[in-house]
Write a protein that holds these residues in place. Sequence first.
Motif, short mmCIF file in Angstrom:
data_model
loop_
_atom_site.label_atom_id
_atom_site.label_comp_id
_atom_site.label_asym_id
_atom_site.label_seq_id
_atom_site.Cartn_x
_atom_site.Cartn_y
_atom_site.Cartn_z
N ALA A 18 0.63 -1.27 -0.15
CA ALA A 18 -0.11 -0.11 0.00
C ALA A 18 0.82 1.28 0.03
N VAL A 19 1.82 1.00 0.63
CA VAL A 19 3.00 2.25 0.51
C VAL A 19 3.65 2.61 -0.69
N LEU A 20 3.76 1.80 -1.48
CA LEU A 20 4.29 1.95 -2.95
C LEU A 20 3.26 2.41 -3.79
N ARG A 21 2.26 1.73 -3.62
CA ARG A 21 0.83 2.19 -4.65
C ARG A 21 0.63 3.50 -4.26
N GLU A 22 0.63 4.05 -2.84
CA GLU A 22 0.15 5.64 -2.68
C GLU A 22 1.34 6.23 -3.17
N ALA A 23 2.76 6.10 -3.15
CA ALA A 23 3.73 6.84 -3.61
C ALA A 23 3.49 6.97 -5.06
N ILE A 24 3.41 5.75 -5.77
CA ILE A 24 3.37 5.89 -7.15
C ILE A 24 2.01 6.83 -7.70
N ARG A 25 1.03 6.75 -7.02
CA ARG A 25 -0.14 7.36 -7.30
C ARG A 25 -0.09 8.86 -7.17
N HIS A 26 0.78 9.35 -6.16
CA HIS A 26 1.05 10.46 -5.68
C HIS A 26 2.11 11.11 -6.98
N GLU A 27 2.92 10.24 -7.49
CA GLU A 27 3.82 10.77 -8.55
C GLU A 27 3.06 11.22 -9.82
N PHE A 28 1.95 10.20 -10.09
CA PHE A 28 1.23 10.48 -11.33
C PHE A 28 0.12 11.77 -11.21
N THR A 29 -0.22 11.61 -9.56
CA THR A 29 -0.86 13.12 -9.65
C THR A 29 -0.13 14.44 -9.80
N LEU A 30 1.38 14.42 -9.56
CA LEU A 30 2.11 15.50 -9.62
C LEU A 30 2.13 15.72 -11.33
N PHE A 31 2.32 14.75 -11.86
CA PHE A 31 2.48 14.77 -13.39
C PHE A 31 0.98 15.50 -13.85
N GLU A 32 -0.07 15.09 -13.50
CA GLU A 32 -1.05 15.62 -13.86
C GLU A 32 -1.37 16.89 -13.51
N ARG A 33 -1.10 17.49 -12.18
CA ARG A 33 -1.20 18.66 -11.88
C ARG A 33 -0.20 19.76 -12.87
N GLU A 34 1.05 19.19 -13.12
CA GLU A 34 1.92 20.04 -13.78
C GLU A 34 1.22 20.07 -15.24
N LEU A 35 0.80 19.20 -15.69
CA LEU A 35 0.25 19.29 -16.92
C LEU A 35 -1.08 20.06 -17.24
N VAL A 36 -1.80 20.24 -16.01
CA VAL A 36 -2.96 21.23 -15.93
C VAL A 36 -2.44 22.68 -16.08
N THR A 37 -1.38 22.91 -15.33
CA THR A 37 -0.69 24.00 -15.28
C THR A 37 -0.24 24.70 -16.97
N ASP A 38 0.17 23.56 -17.74
CA ASP A 38 0.86 23.80 -18.96
C ASP A 38 -0.59 23.80 -19.81
N LEU A 39 -1.25 23.33 -19.66
CA LEU A 39 -2.64 23.09 -20.61
C LEU A 39 -3.31 24.61 -20.42
N ALA A 40 -3.32 25.13 -19.33
CA ALA A 40 -4.21 26.44 -18.94
C ALA A 40 -3.65 27.74 -19.59
N ARG A 41 -2.34 27.49 -20.19
CA ARG A 41 -1.41 28.58 -20.91
C ARG A 41 -1.73 28.56 -22.36
N MET A 42 -2.27 27.50 -22.76
CA MET A 42 -2.46 27.49 -24.14
C MET A 42 -3.74 28.05 -24.78
N PRO A 43 -3.74 29.03 -25.41
CA PRO A 43 -4.75 30.08 -26.19
C PRO A 43 -5.82 29.31 -26.46
N GLU A 44 -5.85 28.25 -27.08
CA GLU A 44 -6.98 27.14 -27.77
C GLU A 44 -7.81 26.97 -26.51
N ILE A 45 -7.43 26.64 -25.39
CA ILE A 45 -8.58 26.21 -24.20
C ILE A 45 -8.16 27.07 -22.98
#
Length: 216
Positions: free
Chosen positions: A126-153
Amino acid sequence: MSSNEIVANESRQERKERTRRAILDAALDQLSHTSFDSISLRQLAKAVGIVPTGFYRHFATLDELGLALVEESFGTLRDLIREVRLDNDLVPDTLIDRSVDVLAEQLIEHTDHYRFISRERHGGSAVLREAIRHEFTLFERELVTDLARMPEISHWGARDLHVLASLFVEVMVSAASELVSPSADQPAVRRGLIDNLRNQARMIVVGAAGWQPLKS
């Protein structure tokens, strides 16, 4: 402190770092054919050339060892993907191509790390599952920030951006799992998987262009 004492301290620190590195490498070797919750501390110590209790001079618990492997697995990839995303001159197709290329290269160079991540993402720790899930969540959050800067969206709300980011992450994660499978060692299979990933990413972009933002 004398120069001899400094050299001695540096040597001890270097030996400690080498042993720690050897433990991580031995763990990855074991994990190439077993799950993390089945890892053997005795075999690990034997492979490194230390007594089992010597392990605890470097890691407080086996879970700490696993977390170190998770961090190591994601660290370089996260930095490289961030560099690609920060290049504001890239058009979407070029951004997709470069991101896919970075992912594919990293998976080749660090196959054992990502086989470990692929297995333990839904594994018994469970410890590793949560750590991996957290890493993917960080990827998603960083991507949201980048997407928000795109003029089309730029008019999209947070919910829409998270949906789009999660689609990209899920596609990348699924492709990564396939790319580190034994069948992907065949060049033709690997090329097909990479081409499929590029096409999936482009389809997401095309779909996003026609998306009507969700109502709050």
